[in-house]
Design a protein around this motif. Structure first.
Motif, PDB file in Angstrom:
ATOM      1  N   GLY A   8      -6.886  -2.837  41.376  1.00 51.19           N
ATOM      2  CA  GLY A   8      -6.458  -4.212  41.594  1.00 51.19           C
ATOM      3  C   GLY A   8      -5.951  -4.420  43.008  1.00 51.19           C
ATOM      4  N   LEU A   9      -5.148  -3.491  43.500  1.00 53.62           N
ATOM      5  CA  LEU A   9      -4.634  -3.600  44.869  1.00 53.62           C
ATOM      6  C   LEU A   9      -5.762  -3.508  45.885  1.00 53.62           C
ATOM      7  N   LEU A  10      -6.722  -2.618  45.632  1.00 52.67           N
ATOM      8  CA  LEU A  10      -7.867  -2.519  46.538  1.00 52.67           C
ATOM      9  C   LEU A  10      -8.691  -3.802  46.536  1.00 52.67           C
ATOM     10  N   THR A  11      -8.838  -4.417  45.376  1.00 50.97           N
ATOM     11  CA  THR A  11      -9.583  -5.675  45.274  1.00 50.97           C
ATOM     12  C   THR A  11      -8.891  -6.774  46.067  1.00 50.97           C
ATOM     13  N   VAL A  12      -7.585  -6.877  45.933  1.00 45.87           N
ATOM     14  CA  VAL A  12      -6.830  -7.887  46.677  1.00 45.87           C
ATOM     15  C   VAL A  12      -6.949  -7.630  48.171  1.00 45.87           C
ATOM     16  N   ALA A  13      -6.812  -6.372  48.570  1.00 47.51           N
ATOM     17  CA  ALA A  13      -6.912  -6.035  49.997  1.00 47.51           C
ATOM     18  C   ALA A  13      -8.300  -6.364  50.532  1.00 47.51           C
ATOM     19  N   ALA A  14      -9.338  -6.098  49.732  1.00 48.15           N
ATOM     20  CA  ALA A  14     -10.700  -6.403  50.170  1.00 48.15           C
ATOM     21  C   ALA A  14     -10.893  -7.906  50.348  1.00 48.15           C
ATOM     22  N   CYS A  15     -10.329  -8.683  49.455  1.00 48.19           N
ATOM     23  CA  CYS A  15     -10.437 -10.141  49.580  1.00 48.19           C
ATOM     24  C   CYS A  15      -9.750 -10.635  50.843  1.00 48.19           C
ATOM     25  N   PHE A  16      -8.588 -10.067  51.144  1.00 51.87           N
ATOM     26  CA  PHE A  16      -7.879 -10.469  52.358  1.00 51.87           C
ATOM     27  C   PHE A  16      -8.671 -10.100  53.600  1.00 51.87           C
ATOM     28  N   SER A  17      -9.288  -8.927  53.593  1.00 54.43           N
ATOM     29  CA  SER A  17      -9.976  -8.476  54.788  1.00 54.43           C
ATOM     30  C   SER A  17     -11.350  -9.116  54.948  1.00 54.43           C
ATOM     31  N   LEU A  18     -11.963  -9.588  53.882  1.00 53.73           N
ATOM     32  CA  LEU A  18     -13.291 -10.193  53.968  1.00 53.73           C
ATOM     33  C   LEU A  18     -13.252 -11.664  54.351  1.00 53.73           C
ATOM     34  N   GLY A  19     -12.101 -12.269  54.318  1.00 48.99           N
ATOM     35  CA  GLY A  19     -12.003 -13.685  54.669  1.00 48.99           C
ATOM     36  C   GLY A  19     -11.807 -14.529  53.433  1.00 48.99           C
ATOM     37  N   GLY A  64      -2.248  -2.277  54.539  1.00 49.80           N
ATOM     38  CA  GLY A  64      -1.645  -2.756  55.769  1.00 49.80           C
ATOM     39  C   GLY A  64      -1.187  -1.618  56.655  1.00 49.80           C
ATOM     40  N   LYS A  65      -0.348  -1.959  57.639  1.00 42.67           N
ATOM     41  CA  LYS A  65       0.218  -0.972  58.557  1.00 42.67           C
ATOM     42  C   LYS A  65       1.586  -1.470  59.013  1.00 42.67           C
ATOM     43  N   HIS A  66       2.351  -0.597  59.634  1.00 41.11           N
ATOM     44  CA  HIS A  66       3.699  -0.939  60.119  1.00 41.11           C
ATOM     45  C   HIS A  66       4.562  -1.490  58.980  1.00 41.11           C
ATOM     46  N   PHE A  67       4.770  -0.707  57.952  1.00 42.71           N
ATOM     47  CA  PHE A  67       5.534  -1.116  56.763  1.00 42.71           C
ATOM     48  C   PHE A  67       7.032  -1.030  57.013  1.00 42.71           C
ATOM     49  N   TRP A  68       7.775  -1.967  56.437  1.00 38.63           N
ATOM     50  CA  TRP A  68       9.229  -1.873  56.454  1.00 38.63           C
ATOM     51  C   TRP A  68       9.799  -2.612  55.257  1.00 38.63           C
ATOM     52  N   ILE A  69      11.009  -2.200  54.863  1.00 35.73           N
ATOM     53  CA  ILE A  69      11.722  -2.845  53.769  1.00 35.73           C
ATOM     54  C   ILE A  69      12.616  -3.910  54.382  1.00 35.73           C
ATOM     55  N   SER A  70      12.503  -5.119  53.875  1.00 37.74           N
ATOM     56  CA  SER A  70      13.313  -6.220  54.385  1.00 37.74           C
ATOM     57  C   SER A  70      14.709  -6.139  53.783  1.00 37.74           C
ATOM     58  N   GLY A  71      15.701  -6.281  54.633  1.00 38.14           N
ATOM     59  CA  GLY A  71      17.084  -6.241  54.160  1.00 38.14           C
ATOM     60  C   GLY A  71      17.605  -4.820  54.115  1.00 38.14           C
ATOM     61  N   LEU A 101      -1.264  -6.875  58.407  1.00 35.11           N
ATOM     62  CA  LEU A 101      -2.657  -6.713  58.018  1.00 35.11           C
ATOM     63  C   LEU A 101      -3.510  -6.485  59.261  1.00 35.11           C
ATOM     64  N   GLU A 102      -4.760  -6.112  59.069  1.00 36.97           N
ATOM     65  CA  GLU A 102      -5.662  -5.842  60.187  1.00 36.97           C
ATOM     66  C   GLU A 102      -5.858  -7.057  61.088  1.00 36.97           C
ATOM     67  N   ASN A 103      -5.749  -8.268  60.525  1.00 34.93           N
ATOM     68  CA  ASN A 103      -5.922  -9.481  61.322  1.00 34.93           C
ATOM     69  C   ASN A 103      -4.651  -9.878  62.076  1.00 34.93           C
ATOM     70  N   GLY A 104      -3.604  -9.063  61.971  1.00 34.70           N
ATOM     71  CA  GLY A 104      -2.356  -9.323  62.680  1.00 34.70           C
ATOM     72  C   GLY A 104      -1.354 -10.151  61.906  1.00 34.70           C
ATOM     73  N   GLU A 105      -1.759 -10.723  60.773  1.00 33.88           N
ATOM     74  CA  GLU A 105      -0.827 -11.506  59.968  1.00 33.88           C
ATOM     75  C   GLU A 105      -0.012 -10.586  59.079  1.00 33.88           C
TER      76      GLU A 105
END
Length: 116
Positions: A8-19, A64-71, A101-105
């Motif tokens: 499921g996570l891979l599917t969501v990530a693929a949708c984000f990266s494909l546009g 994604g990349k550059h992960f951090w926990i908020s707070g 994400l790879e697109n910088g967002e």
């Protein structure tokens, strides 16, 4: 269960990266695009949000990349987060993980750790 969550996570990530796809359009919450200061980890509005439920002891890998926990939850943090995006549920609670994400967002992962 882990395999289904990972797929499921891979599917969501693929949708984000494909546009824009019909699946991605329905799951995306749009907001103004801004660039955060990565040095201070200030949260700014994100175009992407994902709610994830995991159990104590369960491990998942985020996209994604550059992960951090908020707070700063100190020793009360309910998750362990590696620099590569691996999340492990430590105890019941909620945490917000932010990544680029790879697109910088940014994507905001709302992690809900349950005892079940």
């Amino acid at each position: 269960m882990k395999k289904k969550l990972f797929v499921g996570l891979l599917t969501v990530a693929a949708c984000f990266s494909l546009g824009a796809t019909s699946f991605a359009d329905s799951a995306v919450t749009t907001s103004p695009k801004t660039t955060p200061s990565t040095a201070s980890h200030v949260i700014t509005p994100s175009a992407y949000r994902s709610d994830i439920d995991i159990r104590v002891g369960q491990q998942i890998t985020l996209s994604g990349k550059h992960f951090w926990i908020s707070g700063d939850q100190g020793d009360n943090n309910p998750i362990y987060l590696s620099s590569g995006g691996i999340v492990v549920g430590l105890k019941k609670g909620d945490a917000l993980v932010v990544a680029e994400l790879e697109n910088g967002e940014l994507i905001e992962y709302y992690i809900h750790v349950k005892n079940i």
